[in-house]
Every structure is written in structure tokens, then in C-alpha cells.
Motif scaffolding. Structure first.
Motif, mmCIF file in Angstrom:
data_model
loop_
_atom_site.group_PDB
_atom_site.id
_atom_site.type_symbol
_atom_site.label_atom_id
_atom_site.label_comp_id
_atom_site.label_asym_id
_atom_site.label_seq_id
_atom_site.Cartn_x
_atom_site.Cartn_y
_atom_site.Cartn_z
ATOM 1 N N GLU A 4 24.396 -26.019 -4.390
ATOM 2 C CA GLU A 4 24.004 -25.231 -3.226
ATOM 3 C C GLU A 4 24.441 -25.914 -1.937
ATOM 4 O O GLU A 4 24.798 -25.262 -0.957
ATOM 5 C CB GLU A 4 22.491 -25.011 -3.200
ATOM 6 N N GLU A 46 14.209 -8.524 -0.891
ATOM 7 C CA GLU A 46 14.223 -9.971 -0.725
ATOM 8 C C GLU A 46 13.272 -10.641 -1.733
ATOM 9 O O GLU A 46 13.603 -11.675 -2.311
ATOM 10 C CB GLU A 46 13.828 -10.327 0.701
ATOM 11 N N TYR A 98 26.962 -20.042 -5.280
ATOM 12 C CA TYR A 98 26.939 -18.665 -4.774
ATOM 13 C C TYR A 98 25.921 -17.827 -5.533
ATOM 14 O O TYR A 98 25.160 -17.039 -4.934
ATOM 15 C CB TYR A 98 28.330 -18.056 -4.879
ATOM 16 N N SER A 101 22.555 -18.662 -4.369
ATOM 17 C CA SER A 101 22.329 -18.240 -2.982
ATOM 18 C C SER A 101 22.015 -16.751 -2.873
ATOM 19 O O SER A 101 21.436 -16.308 -1.874
ATOM 20 C CB SER A 101 23.554 -18.582 -2.134
ATOM 21 N N THR A 104 18.266 -16.930 -2.836
ATOM 22 C CA THR A 104 17.561 -17.921 -2.009
ATOM 23 C C THR A 104 17.879 -17.807 -0.534
ATOM 24 O O THR A 104 17.463 -18.660 0.257
ATOM 25 C CB THR A 104 17.930 -19.343 -2.476
ATOM 26 N N GLY A 105 18.610 -16.790 -0.130
ATOM 27 C CA GLY A 105 18.987 -16.684 1.267
ATOM 28 C C GLY A 105 17.921 -16.066 2.130
ATOM 29 O O GLY A 105 16.972 -15.427 1.653
ATOM 30 N N ASP A 106 18.094 -16.257 3.467
ATOM 31 C CA ASP A 106 17.209 -15.601 4.428
ATOM 32 C C ASP A 106 17.734 -14.214 4.792
ATOM 33 O O ASP A 106 17.008 -13.434 5.442
ATOM 34 C CB ASP A 106 17.123 -16.459 5.699
ATOM 35 N N TYR A 107 18.964 -13.918 4.434
ATOM 36 C CA TYR A 107 19.589 -12.616 4.633
ATOM 37 C C TYR A 107 19.594 -12.218 6.113
ATOM 38 O O TYR A 107 19.423 -11.060 6.482
ATOM 39 C CB TYR A 107 18.891 -11.541 3.787
ATOM 40 N N TYR A 111 23.255 -16.043 7.356
ATOM 41 C CA TYR A 111 23.593 -15.817 5.947
ATOM 42 C C TYR A 111 24.908 -15.042 5.857
ATOM 43 O O TYR A 111 25.822 -15.400 5.089
ATOM 44 C CB TYR A 111 22.458 -15.058 5.257
ATOM 45 N N ASN A 114 28.023 -16.907 6.881
ATOM 46 C CA ASN A 114 28.535 -17.713 5.764
ATOM 47 C C ASN A 114 29.353 -16.847 4.808
ATOM 48 O O ASN A 114 30.405 -17.259 4.304
ATOM 49 C CB ASN A 114 27.381 -18.391 5.041
ATOM 50 N N ARG A 115 28.859 -15.624 4.583
ATOM 51 C CA ARG A 115 29.614 -14.701 3.723
ATOM 52 C C ARG A 115 30.956 -14.327 4.377
ATOM 53 O O ARG A 115 31.953 -14.138 3.696
ATOM 54 C CB ARG A 115 28.783 -13.441 3.451
ATOM 55 N N ASP A 223 27.458 -8.381 0.583
ATOM 56 C CA ASP A 223 28.479 -9.438 0.542
ATOM 57 C C ASP A 223 29.886 -8.841 0.506
ATOM 58 O O ASP A 223 30.801 -9.316 1.193
ATOM 59 C CB ASP A 223 28.254 -10.318 -0.681
#
Length: 545
Positions: A4, A46, A98, A101, A104-107, A111, A114-115, A223
């Protein structure tokens, strides 16, 4: 370092300005919220993703191994992977990170920033969009197979939970309760079908599992949207650069080709005029070739007539040769006859000479007879004298008379003989003269006959040569006739070809005129390349194989 922690930390990040990229594609908090709302992604999703973390974490290595085992089968994806600064094992760790993630993301904006970076890194590696989007199909297969097992486990757990709840309410064994819930018991008064509580428990468990799958698909869809935006941004940037290059190129082309186009336009007009002139000359040539063909037809007929006459002359020459040969033979025979005549003349001359000699002998005899006659006359005179003297009487007178008569008769005969001999001598002289003249003429005739023989032999040889030459002439005339016929055919073909060339020249002239008009349009179009009314070309997306 945990997977991660290494996620998104590749060596290509130094070449990437994420803030600029995010700003360029218009990605901000409002945009993120709109996209999440558009596909129905909320807090419930989520939470469900958070609940899926153990599943994804436990299966991350197996999924990563299976994922790269699949993509490494294809040459195109292998080339992309080989271009990455990371090795396959490092890429597998990134893939595992990935997967975790996703749950585990905050979306939030960070986030998806990063995508954005992840999608751009794939584009920087020249991974085709079909490969990037297609790999999600591999994810679906790998993830949903695990989700299917999870849903089945959830259904089993729901059934067991339902059974435990029912166990407190009834004294029946677990199997009996399960059979009864399925509606398979022996109670005739019971309603057919599943027990409502059992059916509700199963349906709820399945529905809960499907909602987990939907939450997973929603985040993957988000994504995919962001990654696709990076590709579209790259294509748009390339398109803008291409349009800018095209504008510069159009300006340069307009500057560079304006003068050549003008010159080409002028030269094209010249070519058009020359093509028209060529067409006219070609038509004239075609007419001339046609006339030549007609004249050759006439020449061919004349040559055939010459060949026919040559054949006749050859036959006549052969006949002349035969006659000359016969004349040579006749001259040879005449020459032989003349030689015989010459021999006979020689014999006549010899006879005349002999006759002359005999005539001389006759002259001598006549002289002697004349002398005898003289003596006889003297004797007769003497006898007459003696008779008159009376010595011999009448007998002597008779003898004298007889002797005188004999002498006179002898003289008379001698005179006639002499006259005859003179006539013979004159005839012999004339014969000799005639013979000599005949010999002279025979000699001259013999010479002329010899000359005639030589002439006839020359004529014979010439006739032979003439006959041979006439045969050659006849053969040459035949050959010439065939050659003229072939030439006539060739000229006929040339006439047809000239007609075609004339037609082609007309077409060239027309095409040249069209070319001139086209060049005028090209010049006008080039002038409009940098104008305000320039149409924007449809976007061309680069695809790297």
C-alpha cells in the motif's frame, strides 16, 4: 515497505505534474461529487467496500499473480510491461496495493488525483486504451469469482442464522426445521413453497452480496472514468499540438507553394496548349499515315504486277536462252559447212590449176599440129609442084590436093581447138577468179560465222545470267510484295495507333485543362488554409501497438 505504501510511487512520477493534469481535465471536489452522485456512489458503498477489505487483502497476491499471468500471454501487453521501469514482481506488488486501496480509500479529491496519476502513467507507457480498459475485464473475472464465493457463504450463513433463530422456537431437529422451511414436510395443511421467513433470509443475503458487488463495480467505474480522462486529455493535447502544427504547416505551405503553384498553373496552361498542338499534329500524322497506307496498297499492287511481269520475262529469258543455245549449235554446223566449202574450193582451185597445165599441154600439141600442118602444106605444095612437073602424074596431084585439104582442114580444126582452148583458158581464168573471190568470201563468212558463234555464246551466257537474274528478280519482287503488304499492314496499325494517340492527346489536353482548373482550386484552397473559415479536422487518436 508495504504494498500500500509503494502504490503510485513509480519511477515515472518525476516526469508527471499531477496538479496541472488535474486542473487540465477539470477535476475538483465538485466534479468528484457529481461523478459519484451520477453513478449512485455514496456512504453505503464506502461502508460496503470497507467490509470487503479482508476479502481483497486475503486474495490480493493470488489475484495479482493471475492478472499478470493473463496479460503476459499477449505480445502487445508484454511490450508495455517491458517499457515500465518496474519489474514484474514490483508491478504485482503495485497491483496488490491497488486492490486493497479499492476498499481503504477516503474516495475524496486526493483519492481520485492518485487515480489520475495512475491512468497517466499507463498512458505515458504508451499502453493503448483498449488494453487499459480491457484489463478491467480481467479484474471482473478475478474479483467476481471471489465475490461469488462470498455471496454463497453469506447465503449459507443467513440460512444457518435463520435455523438457529427457529431452533429456539421449535423442538424439531435442525434437519426437520430445514425441510419444513423448504416446504417439503408431511403436513398437508401447510402452505406449499418456502417459508416466508426462510425465503426472506435467503433473498436478503443474496441482495446484500449483490450490493457489495455493485459497490465494487461503482468504485472501479469511477477509477476507469478518471483513467480514461487522462487518455482523452493526452489525445486532446496531441490534437491541439497537431492542429497547431497544421496551422504552422499551412502557413508555411501557403508561403512555399504559392509561387510554385502559380508557375505550375502557367506551365499547365502551356502544357495544355502544347497538348492541343500535339493532338492536331497527331491527327495530321494519322491522316498522312492513312494516305501512305493507301499509296502502299497501290505500290503493293504495282509490285505484284512487277512480280508477274518478272515471271513472264523470266520465262521469255529462258526461251531466249534456249534459242541462243540452238543458234550456237546452228552456227557451229554452218561453220563446219563453210569449212567443207573452203576445202571444196581448194580442190576446185587445184583442178583449175591442173586444167591450166593441161591447156598449156594442149597448146603445145596444137603448136606441134600447127607446125605439122605447115609442113604438110609445104609438102602438098611441093607435091603439087612435082606433079606439075610431071614427075608423079595425077597421083601426086591427088595426094597433093588431099594433103592440102588435110592441112587446111587441120589448120581449121586447130584454129577451132585454139579458140576452144582460149575459151577454156578464159573460163578457167574466170573460174579461178570466182574461186578466189569465193574463197575470200568464204574466209570472210567463216570469220563472221566465228564472230557470230562467239556472239551467240556470249548471248547464251548472258541469257543464262539474265534468266538467273530474272529468277532472283522474281523472287525479290515476291519478297518485296510480301514486304510491302507487311508494311501496309504495319502502316494500317500505325494509322490506328495514331488515331488512338490522337484520342489520347485529346484526353491529355482535356486532362491538362482540368489540371489547370484543379491547380487553380488548389491555389485557392491553400490560400484558405490559414483563413478564419478553416474547418477543424476530426480528432485523430494515437494508438501505440
Amino acid at each position: 515497505m508495504q504494498p500500500e505504501q509503494s502504490f503510485g510511487k513509480g519511477g515515472l512520477n518525476g516526469f508527471l505534474d499531477v496538479d496541472e493534469l488535474v486542473e487540465r481535465i477539470g477535476l475538483d471536489e465538485d466534479e468528484v461529487e457529481w461523478r459519484k452522485h451520477f453513478i449512485g456512489f455514496g456512504e453505503d458503498d464506502e461502508q460496503r467496500l470497507s467490509d470487503l477489505e479482508p476479502l481483497l487483502r486475503d486474495n490480493r497476491q493470488e489475484i495479482a499473480d493471475d492478472f499478470y499471468e493473463n496479460v503476459l500471454q499477449y505480445e502487445g501487453t508484454r511490450k508495455v510491461i517491458n517499457r515500465s521501469p518496474k519489474g514484474v514482481e514490483a508491478l504485482k506488488e503495485t497491483q496488490q496495493a491497488y486492490l486493497v486501496s479499492l476498499a481503504t480509500g477516503d474516495y475524496d479529491l486526493s483519492y481520485f488525483e492518485n487515480r489520475t496519476r495512475i491512468g497517466k502513467l499507463h498512458e505515458m507507457l504508451d499502453m493503448p486504451l483498449k488494453h487499459y480498459v480491457g484489463q478491467y475485464g480481467v479484474y471482473y473475472d478475478l474479483l467476481l469469482s471471489r465475490m461469488n464465493e462470498r455471496v454463497q457463504d453469506q447465503v449459507v450463513d443467513a440460512i444457518e442464522e435463520w435455523a438457529a433463530e427457529r431452533e429456539a422456537e421449535r423442538d424439531e431437529g435442525g434437519l426437520g426445521r430445514f425441510v419444513g422451511a423448504l416446504g417439503l414436510g408431511g403436513d398437508d395443511d401447510a402452505d406449499d413453497g418456502l417459508e416466508e421467513s426462510f425465503e426472506a433470509a435467503v433473498r436478503n443475503a443474496i441482495d446484500d452480496g449483490m450490493m457489495d458487488i455493485l459497490s465494487l463495480l461503482r468504485i472501479i467505474n469511477l477509477d476507469m472514468q478518471i483513467a480514461t480522462e487522462t487518455y482523452v486529455d493526452s489525445y486532446a493535447k496531441r490534437l491541439e499540438e497537431s492542429i497547431e502544427r497544421r496551422k504552422r504547416l499551412a502557413s508555411e505551405v501557403e508561403t512555399d507553394v504559392q509561387a510554385p503553384l502559380s508557375e505550375l498553373h502557367e506551365s499547365s496552361e502551356v502544357v495544355s496548349k502544347r497538348a492541343e498542338a500535339i493532338s492536331q499534329h497527331t491527327e495530321s500524322q494519322a491522316a498522312g499515315v492513312t494516305r501512305a497506307a493507301r499509296e502502299l496498297d497501290e505500290v503493293s499492287a504495282a509490285v505484284e504486277e512487277v512480280a508477274s511481269v518478272a515471271d513472264e520475262v523470266s520465262d521469255e529469258s529462258a526461251r531466249t536462252e534456249q534459242l541462243a543455245a540452238e543458234g550456237v549449235e546452228a552456227a557451229d554446223d554452218a561453220l563446219d559447212e563453210l569449212e567443207e566449202i573452203e576445202n571444196a574450193t581448194d580442190r576446185v582451185a587445184d583442178a583449175v590449176d591442173s586444167l591450166a597445165e593441161r591447156t598449156e599441154e594442149i597448146d603445145e600439141v596444137v603448136d606441134r599440129l600447127d607446125d605439122l600442118a605447115e609442113r604438110t602444106t609445104v609438102l602438098a605444095a611441093n607435091a603439087k609442084i612435082e606433079s606439075s612437073r610431071g614427075g608423079g602424074g595425077d597421083t601426086m596431084g591427088v595426094i597433093a590436093n588431099e594433103v592440102r585439104s588435110f592441112a587446111e582442114q587441120t589448120k581449121s580444126d586447130l584454129a577451132e581447138i585454139e579458140s576452144a582452148v582460149e575459151a577454156v583458158r578464159e573460163d578457167a581464168s574466170a573460174t579461178v577468179a570466182t574461186t578466189e573471190e569465193t574463197v575470200t568470201r568464204v574466209d570472210a563468212g567463216t570469220d563472221r560465222v566465228r564472230e557470230t558463234v562467239h556472239s551467240l555464246e556470249s548471248i547464251h551466257e548472258s541469257a543464262q545470267k539474265t534468266a538467273t537474274g530474272m529468277e532472283d528478280v522474281a523472287a525479290a519482287a515476291d519478297q518485296q510484295a510480301r514486304g510491302v503488304e507487311a508494311t501496309a499492314e504495319t502502316i494500317a496499325e500505325l494509322s490506328q495507333s495514331a488515331d488512338k494517340v490522337a484520342s489520347a492527346a485529346e484526353s491529355v489536353a482535356a486532362a491538362s485543362q482540368e489540371q489547370t482548373a484543379s491547380l487553380r482550386e488548389v491555389r485557392d484552397s491553400v490560400a484558405r488554409l490559414t483563413g478564419d473559415e478553416q474547418e477543424t479536422e476530426p480528432p485523430v487518436y494515437k494508438q501505440v501497438n
